[in-house]
Design an enzyme around this catalytic site. Structure first.
Site, PDB file in Angstrom:
ATOM      1  N   ASP A 100       0.848  -1.188   0.000  1.00 48.26           N
ATOM      2  CA  ASP A 100       0.000   0.000   0.000  1.00 48.26           C
ATOM      3  C   ASP A 100       0.886   1.240   0.000  1.00 48.26           C
ATOM      4  O   ASP A 100       1.587   1.519   0.976  1.00 48.26           O
ATOM      5  CB  ASP A 100      -0.902  -0.021   1.239  1.00 48.26           C
ATOM      6  CG  ASP A 100      -1.912   1.112   1.248  1.00 48.26           C
ATOM      7  OD1 ASP A 100      -1.829   2.003   0.379  1.00 48.26           O
ATOM      8  OD2 ASP A 100      -2.781   1.115   2.139  1.00 48.26           O
TER       9      ASP A 100
ATOM     10  N   TYR B  87      -5.873  17.291  -5.634  1.00 45.32           N
ATOM     11  CA  TYR B  87      -5.317  16.241  -6.487  1.00 45.32           C
ATOM     12  C   TYR B  87      -4.186  16.789  -7.347  1.00 45.32           C
ATOM     13  O   TYR B  87      -3.080  16.223  -7.388  1.00 45.32           O
ATOM     14  CB  TYR B  87      -6.422  15.656  -7.363  1.00 45.32           C
ATOM     15  CG  TYR B  87      -5.907  14.800  -8.497  1.00 45.32           C
ATOM     16  CD1 TYR B  87      -5.370  13.538  -8.255  1.00 45.32           C
ATOM     17  CD2 TYR B  87      -5.941  15.262  -9.815  1.00 45.32           C
ATOM     18  CE1 TYR B  87      -4.895  12.760  -9.288  1.00 45.32           C
ATOM     19  CE2 TYR B  87      -5.461  14.492 -10.850  1.00 45.32           C
ATOM     20  CZ  TYR B  87      -4.939  13.237 -10.594  1.00 45.32           C
ATOM     21  OH  TYR B  87      -4.440  12.470 -11.624  1.00 45.32           O
TER      22      TYR B  87
ATOM     23  N   GLY C 176     -30.817   8.199 -25.105  1.00 42.33           N
ATOM     24  CA  GLY C 176     -31.511   9.263 -25.826  1.00 42.33           C
ATOM     25  C   GLY C 176     -31.917  10.429 -24.949  1.00 42.33           C
ATOM     26  O   GLY C 176     -32.815  11.186 -25.303  1.00 42.33           O
TER      27      GLY C 176
END
Length: 319
Positions: free
Chosen positions: A49, A141, A190
């Site tokens: 990790d 980020y 649609g």
């Protein structure tokens, strides 16, 4: 040549490994969090990790090049109170841990997959982002990616390791998720979309094109110690992209020509300012350096790439 790809189960990492499996000169190694059965079709090594910040040098023994594609990416419904700390734990500290292991193992080149968001959220009309532009990350980020870039470059220069930084824009292709997939879902049903008047142009990069460029960065001697922006080379407006996707889906698109000012105001009113910026702002990149310095050319055209993306999406949607 052994090449380890972190983030091996992600969209980009898995596609790069599939590409390298077919290359006789490369021995791909999948860097995964923990060993498990998968369809990666190559050797796997557990790097652990990255948020913990420890990677054993033994994992990289024999590896010449690392492509670091693992990252904590945008979370649609963020629950972390300190978002920057959460991004830094993986994107900055995890990158530093992988770099340390790479240096101890004698890795020659470190290719870091970053993001165009390091440059900023919006490019000025007629002035696409280039490698010469100053970084201007706007969210947690992007800031973590920018910090990781600086860590990688400084670390490699101290330890005599080559570095390459690649900043892709939005990546699309078979298996794409998030907003791109939601757009296909809406068009396939649609549903009316209020994007008919959005003529701002944005750069994209098809998964196959990004993978091809990353492979070039692994092997090309001139890629060493360079930063690159990469794209398909054909920028699309949101309206054009929606029309092309609708055609590929075989659906009747209903693109409502709502003025961008109105759409942006409506999204801001409901707290979706970031979405408004992505939809209504221009974000273009100049990938000329990749073409001139490395002689790279996108192998897949936009229409072909969109068709492949839609075909995969339709296969997944079948019961």
């Amino acid at each position: 040549m052994q090449v380890l790809v972190s983030g091996a189960n992600g969209l980009v990492g898995a596609a790069l490994l599939r590409r390298m499996v077919s290359e006789a000169t490369v021995q791909p190694v999948a860097g995964v969090r923990e060993l498990a059965s998968s369809n990666l079709l190559c050797e796997q090594r557990a790097i652990g990790d990255l948020a913990i910040g420890r990677v054993a040098a033994e994992v990289l023994r024999g590896v010449e090049v690392v492509v670091h594609a693992a990252a904590r990416v945008h979370v649609m419904q963020e629950h972390e109170q300190d978002q920057l700390a959460a991004y830094r734990s993986v994107n900055v500290d995890g990158t530093r841990a992988l770099l340390t292991a790479a240096a101890l193992a004698g890795v020659r080149r470190f290719v870091f997959v970053s993001s165009v968001k390091v440059n900023g959220e919006i490019s000025l009309p007629g002035k696409p982002f280039s490698e010469a532009d100053a970084a201007s990350p706007q969210d947690a980020y992007a800031r973590s990616k920018w910090e990781a870039e600086q860590v990688a470059q400084a670390f490699c220069e101290r330890h005599g390791m080559e570095w390459v930084v690649v900043r892709p824009p939005l990546v699309y292709g078979p298996g794409v998720r998030a907003n791109f997939r939601r757009m296909m879902q809406a068009l396939g049903r649609g549903l009316p979309l209020p994007v008919g008047a959005l003529h701002n142009r944005r750069s994209l990069v098809a998964l196959e094109n990004l993978v091809d460029f990353l492979f070039c960065c692994v092997t090309h001697p001139m890629a060493a110690n360079q930063q690159f922006l990469v794209s398909d080379g054909q920028d699309l407006s949101v309206a054009e992209l929606s029309q092309k996707l609708a055609v590929a889906l075989g659906s009747r698109s209903w693109l409502v020509p709502l003025p961008s000012v109105w759409l942006s105001a409506m999204l801001n009113m409901i707290g979706r300012g970031a979405a408004a910026q992505r939809l209504c702002g221009e974000l273009r990149v100049d990938s000329g350096k990749a073409r001139t310095l490395l002689g790279w050319k996108a192998p897949q055209g936009v229409d072909e790439a969109l068709d492949g993306t839609v075909r995969h999406f339709l296969r997944e949607a079948q019961p």
